[in-house]
Design a protein around this motif. Structure first.
Motif, short mmCIF file in Angstrom:
data_model
loop_
_atom_site.label_atom_id
_atom_site.label_comp_id
_atom_site.label_asym_id
_atom_site.label_seq_id
_atom_site.Cartn_x
_atom_site.Cartn_y
_atom_site.Cartn_z
N PRO A 200 3.53 -7.64 -9.98
CA PRO A 200 2.93 -8.33 -8.83
C PRO A 200 3.63 -9.63 -8.46
CG PRO A 200 1.22 -7.50 -10.28
CD PRO A 200 2.52 -7.30 -11.01
N PHE A 204 5.48 -9.83 -4.92
CA PHE A 204 5.01 -10.85 -3.98
C PHE A 204 6.19 -11.62 -3.40
CE2 PHE A 204 3.34 -14.89 -2.58
CZ PHE A 204 2.11 -14.56 -2.00
N THR A 232 0.60 -10.23 -0.30
CA THR A 232 -0.70 -10.25 -0.98
C THR A 232 -1.30 -8.86 -1.10
OG1 THR A 232 -1.13 -12.49 -0.18
CG2 THR A 232 -3.01 -11.22 -0.98
N SER A 235 1.09 -6.44 -3.42
CA SER A 235 1.11 -6.77 -4.85
C SER A 235 -0.27 -6.60 -5.47
CB SER A 235 1.63 -8.19 -5.07
OG SER A 235 0.88 -9.13 -4.35
N ALA A 236 -1.33 -6.99 -4.73
CA ALA A 236 -2.69 -6.87 -5.27
C ALA A 236 -3.11 -5.41 -5.39
CB ALA A 236 -3.67 -7.64 -4.39
N SER A 237 -2.83 -4.62 -4.36
CA SER A 237 -3.25 -3.21 -4.39
C SER A 237 -2.45 -2.42 -5.43
CB SER A 237 -3.11 -2.57 -3.01
OG SER A 237 -1.79 -2.67 -2.53
N ALA A 239 -1.23 -3.71 -8.21
CA ALA A 239 -1.77 -4.13 -9.51
C ALA A 239 -3.07 -3.37 -9.81
CB ALA A 239 -2.03 -5.64 -9.50
N PHE A 240 -3.92 -3.22 -8.80
CA PHE A 240 -5.17 -2.48 -8.99
C PHE A 240 -4.88 -1.04 -9.39
CE2 PHE A 240 -8.46 0.38 -7.45
CZ PHE A 240 -9.61 -0.21 -7.94
#
Length: 523
Positions: A200, A204, A232, A235-237, A239-240
């Motif tokens: 992430p 990012f 955002t 990288s966030a999705s 990581a999820f």
């Protein structure tokens, strides 16, 4: 490894140094000596053959068999995939669908920094997740050129962008394959989860780097809101997905979410200044929903077929005793003990082939005779880079069977507690030589896991570092560079492209090394 020992000098340091000669020579050929990629590959193939045969004592039959295996695998499946991917693009252009596709992108934004985010980052990540094997670099670089980007500039940007998705390319295979190794205390899901501590951060940063390369800090400042949305959400999705779902869809779902979110955002927000590489302002045209879907249909078909080919159900058809098992051709290369397996029906290239055939069948503006003429032209254009790729894989096979990769791995592992700092470098070497994160993990994941147990560091962290470090090598891997230069019509300029991109590969690798070492102190 088909030799008696990976330490012919009875001194691991010397053996590892000699084993590193092909890698060091390759880098020098492409940067300092400015050799063409094909010439560098053939020279290194000869040098590697000599080292494995005369120093590491790989028998003649096995040495020749290694080169033959590289030749076969360079043509199939890798060359097969590349030719089919570019053929699909040419069909799209010849049929006129590509003009509408390009127009559908420019209708979202005329700012070419934002077009780079949409195509070079989001679409590239999606294609990496769906197909991998150089498909996103080939297709997205050509798309960018059609919008006004310079050929080598487009190729470099796509190589950098590909680092955001390479760890989970082709339905998460680079990480998913770890479950087949039977490593003690390390599963694919373990590596997937722990990669969320590093990827992430790099993911990012990558969109910001792309815009900085294209338009400097001024460009970053002017499109900062769009960059924030892209970085955002992606990288966030991802990581999820890597923590809670696994590696299989860790590229596909995040890239689709980010592409959709960025498109919606750009309908409401525009930068104050429109950045364009073209002197003339591009004409904005409007298209109906049906026209846009039809224009994107070749790549939608590609996605559908690749997802089917990658599904567990389809792969199960090739298992022992099932209906397509006998379609796999298996043989031993004469004069060696090297086994080969050719799966023509199950190959990703066949999924691409079906996408090409279906596109021609449902498109009125192109017929099969014209399509075959395009295929012939594509094969003629790509024979040089495919030979280069064959040579590169031959080098990788010689290094593997001759014990050179083992010598490198064991040599680095002797660093003890400092090994986590060097762990990503091993991954970088693996991908630089093979062009594949899958092959890299096949070569070095067992060594990384073993080293983790020996020095008391989380083995999943080191396998993840092997994967992430390897991804950073995709930026300058000779195989990736060959695909990129061929796709943009700049074959012979591999050394120029390598010099343009290598600083970014090293910068990301440096961060991953430091960060992995920091993580090793706490995990």
């Amino acid at each position: 490894m088909l030799v008696e020992t990976f330490d012919p000098f009875n001194h691991l340091g010397i053996s590892a140094l000699v084993a590193a000669v092909p890698i060091i020579l390759f880098l020098l050929c492409l940067t300092v000596f400015k050799m063409k990629g094909l010439h560098a590959a053939l020279l290194n193939l000869a040098v590697t053959f000599a080292i494995t045969f005369f120093i590491f004592k790989l028998p003649a039959g096995e040495s020749v068999g290694s080169v033959i295996q590289g030749l076969i695998q360079g043509i199939f499946p890798i060359g097969y995939i590349i030719v089919m991917a570019v053929w699909l693009y040419k069909i799209s252009v010849e049929s006129g669908l590509f003009d509408t596709l390009r127009g559908s992108i420019t209708s979202v934004t005329q700012d070419q920094r934002l077009q780079l985010l949409l195509i070079g980052f989001c679409l590239s990540a999606f294609l990496e997740g769906a197909a991998g094997f150089g498909v996103p670099i080939a297709i997205c670089a050509v798309l960018l050129i059609s919008l006004g980007f310079q050929p080598l500039q487009a190729a470099m940007l796509c190589l950098i962008a590909n680092a955001a998705a390479g760890a989970f390319g082709a339905i998460g295979i680079p990480v998913g394959i770890i479950d087949t190794f039977g490593l003690e205390g390390v599963t694919a899901m373990d590596v997937s989860k722990i990669s969320a501590l590093t990827l992430p951060i790099t993911n990012f940063i990558i969109p910001f780097v792309l815009i900085w390369v294209l338009d400097g800090f001024k460009g970053v400042k002017e499109v900062f809101p769009a960059l924030l949305v892209t970085s955002t959400i992606y990288s966030a999705s991802q990581a999820f997905m890597t923590i809670f779902v696994g590696p299989e869809l860790a590229d596909i779902i995040p890239s689709l979410i980010t592409l959709g979110a960025l498109t919606l955002f750009l309908k409401k927000w525009k930068p104050k200044n429109i950045f364009s590489l073209n002197e003339k302002e591009m004409k904005i045209e409007t298209y109906s929903f049906g026209e846009v879907v039809k224009a994107w249909s070749p790549f939608l078909l590609l996605t559908v077929y690749v997802l089917i080919w990658s599904s567990t159900t389809f792969k199960g058809l090739f298992a022992e005793g099932n209906v397509l098992h006998n379609s796999i051709v298996k043989f031993v290369i004469p004069g060696s003990s090297i086994n080969m397996s050719l799966d023509f029906i199950g190959a990703t290239g066949t999924a691409l082939l079906l996408a090409c055939i279906t596109t021609i069948a449902i498109t009125k503006t192109i017929n099969f005779a014209e399509g075959l003429a395009l295929l012939k032209r594509t094969i003629i254009e790509f024979w040089t880079p495919i030979i280069m790729i064959c040579a590169i894989i031959g080098i990788a096979k010689l290094m593997t069977y001759g014990g050179l990769t083992t010598a490198l791995g064991e040599g680095v592992a002797t660093a003890g507690k400092i090994f986590p700092l060097l762990s990503p470098i091993l991954g970088w070497i693996g991908v630089f030589m093979t062009g594949s994160v899958v092959n890299n993990n096949t070569l070095f994941a067992p060594i990384q896991a073993t080293a983790g147990h020996i020095i008391g560091t989380n083995p999943a962290l080191l396998v993840a570092a092997n994967t992430v470090g390897g991804v950073m090598a995709k930026i300058v891997s000779p195989q990736s560079v060959a695909i990129a230069t061929a796709a943009v019509g700049m074959t012979g300029q591999e050394s120029t492209l390598t010099k343009m991109a290598i600083r970014y590969s090293f910068a990301f690798l440096f961060f991953v090394c430091i960060w992995t070492f920091v993580l090793s102190l706490f995990l």
